[in-house]
Design a protein around this motif. Structure first.
Motif, mmCIF file in Angstrom:
data_model
loop_
_atom_site.group_PDB
_atom_site.id
_atom_site.type_symbol
_atom_site.label_atom_id
_atom_site.label_comp_id
_atom_site.label_asym_id
_atom_site.label_seq_id
_atom_site.Cartn_x
_atom_site.Cartn_y
_atom_site.Cartn_z
ATOM 1 N N UNK A 1 -4.000 20.279 -42.857
ATOM 2 C CA UNK A 1 -2.669 19.683 -42.716
ATOM 3 C C UNK A 1 -1.679 20.501 -43.520
ATOM 4 N N UNK A 2 -0.417 20.386 -43.154
ATOM 5 C CA UNK A 2 0.631 21.063 -43.907
ATOM 6 C C UNK A 2 1.948 20.317 -43.744
ATOM 7 N N UNK A 3 2.715 20.320 -44.802
ATOM 8 C CA UNK A 3 4.060 19.763 -44.840
ATOM 9 C C UNK A 3 5.003 20.909 -45.174
ATOM 10 N N UNK A 4 6.021 21.106 -44.359
ATOM 11 C CA UNK A 4 6.910 22.257 -44.488
ATOM 12 C C UNK A 4 8.362 21.783 -44.560
ATOM 13 N N UNK A 5 9.121 22.394 -45.429
ATOM 14 C CA UNK A 5 10.539 22.097 -45.542
ATOM 15 C C UNK A 5 11.318 22.831 -44.446
ATOM 16 N N UNK A 6 12.008 22.091 -43.617
ATOM 17 C CA UNK A 6 12.844 22.694 -42.577
ATOM 18 C C UNK A 6 13.941 23.537 -43.223
ATOM 19 N N UNK A 7 14.474 23.073 -44.332
ATOM 20 C CA UNK A 7 15.525 23.822 -45.022
ATOM 21 C C UNK A 7 15.009 25.152 -45.564
ATOM 22 N N UNK A 8 13.749 25.196 -45.977
ATOM 23 C CA UNK A 8 13.150 26.452 -46.445
ATOM 24 C C UNK A 8 13.030 27.446 -45.290
ATOM 25 N N UNK A 9 12.643 26.955 -44.122
ATOM 26 C CA UNK A 9 12.563 27.827 -42.945
ATOM 27 C C UNK A 9 13.960 28.313 -42.566
ATOM 28 N N UNK A 10 14.959 27.433 -42.620
ATOM 29 C CA UNK A 10 16.331 27.836 -42.320
ATOM 30 C C UNK A 10 16.810 28.900 -43.305
ATOM 31 N N UNK B 1 13.906 23.429 -37.145
ATOM 32 C CA UNK B 1 12.873 22.383 -37.130
ATOM 33 C C UNK B 1 11.747 22.742 -36.178
ATOM 34 N N UNK B 2 12.087 23.312 -35.028
ATOM 35 C CA UNK B 2 11.072 23.737 -34.064
ATOM 36 C C UNK B 2 10.172 24.793 -34.687
ATOM 37 N N UNK B 3 10.762 25.756 -35.374
ATOM 38 C CA UNK B 3 9.964 26.792 -36.025
ATOM 39 C C UNK B 3 9.213 26.253 -37.235
ATOM 40 N N UNK B 4 9.791 25.311 -37.954
ATOM 41 C CA UNK B 4 9.114 24.735 -39.125
ATOM 42 C C UNK B 4 7.837 24.007 -38.714
ATOM 43 N N UNK B 5 7.875 23.299 -37.591
ATOM 44 C CA UNK B 5 6.664 22.626 -37.104
ATOM 45 C C UNK B 5 5.591 23.655 -36.783
ATOM 46 N N UNK B 6 5.970 24.762 -36.184
ATOM 47 C CA UNK B 6 5.011 25.796 -35.838
ATOM 48 C C UNK B 6 4.486 26.506 -37.079
ATOM 49 N N UNK B 7 5.341 26.693 -38.064
ATOM 50 C CA UNK B 7 4.907 27.259 -39.344
ATOM 51 C C UNK B 7 3.863 26.338 -39.974
ATOM 52 N N UNK B 8 4.117 25.041 -39.977
ATOM 53 C CA UNK B 8 3.176 24.066 -40.534
ATOM 54 C C UNK B 8 1.855 24.088 -39.763
ATOM 55 N N UNK B 9 1.903 24.271 -38.441
ATOM 56 C CA UNK B 9 0.684 24.327 -37.634
ATOM 57 C C UNK B 9 -0.168 25.535 -38.012
ATOM 58 N N UNK B 10 0.475 26.674 -38.244
ATOM 59 C CA UNK B 10 -0.248 27.882 -38.657
ATOM 60 C C UNK B 10 -0.921 27.657 -40.012
ATOM 61 N N UNK B 11 -0.189 27.061 -40.937
ATOM 62 C CA UNK B 11 -0.753 26.761 -42.263
ATOM 63 C C UNK B 11 -1.921 25.783 -42.139
ATOM 64 N N UNK B 12 -1.763 24.760 -41.323
ATOM 65 C CA UNK B 12 -2.819 23.759 -41.151
ATOM 66 C C UNK B 12 -4.077 24.401 -40.559
ATOM 67 N N UNK B 13 -3.902 25.281 -39.583
ATOM 68 C CA UNK B 13 -5.059 25.964 -39.002
ATOM 69 C C UNK B 13 -5.762 26.824 -40.050
#
Length: 136
Positions: A7-16, A48-60
């Motif tokens: 699992x991963x939790x990612x800050x959308x603001x950090x991705x921005x 936000x769309x990219x942050x979800x994908x970033x979190x998915x990569x981390x979770x994997x």
């Protein structure tokens, strides 16, 4: 049989902030062309769309137990949609090799992915399952 969970939790603001600071360099280093095309179709929720994908990569990377080491790179992990519309992962390179190494002989790997966001957070969970391989 469950092989891995991440699992991963990612800050959308950090991705921005990374998008603002590094632009295409960041996008090209982390995301696949399919992921970027999806995000571009959502201009109001691009980060936000990219942050979800970033979190998915981390979770994997957590589910396979390596993080981004041992040949597992972010660009080798791509979020795609199954024919049903459900999100899943398309794996290449070291990410695919690591998953294949975890799956017992006579079994096939199945990756389950769920993602969500609620500003300022994006979250993803990955479950890796080994199922009987009927093609062997």
């Amino acid at each position: 049989m469950i092989i891995g969970l991440g699992s991963d939790l990612c800050s959308i603001e950090r991705i921005q902030a990374s998008l603002d600071r590094f632009g295409a360099r960041f996008e090209d280093r982390v995301f696949t062309a399919v992921e970027l095309a999806k995000a571009r179709r959502r201009p109001f929720t691009y980060a936000a769309t990219l942050a979800k994908r970033f979190a998915a990569k981390e979770a994997f990377s957590k589910a396979v137990g390596t993080g981004f080491k041992q040949g597992v790179f972010m660009r080798d992990i791509g979020v795609v949609n199954a024919p049903s519309g459900a999100p899943t992962l398309a794996l290449t390179g070291g990410a695919k090799a690591r998953l294949d190494a975890l799956i017992p002989h006579g079994m096939a790997g199945r990756v389950h992915l769920t993602m969500t966001d609620d500003h300022p957070w994006a979250q993803a969970f990955v479950v890796i399952e080994a199922i009987p391989d009927d093609n062997r």
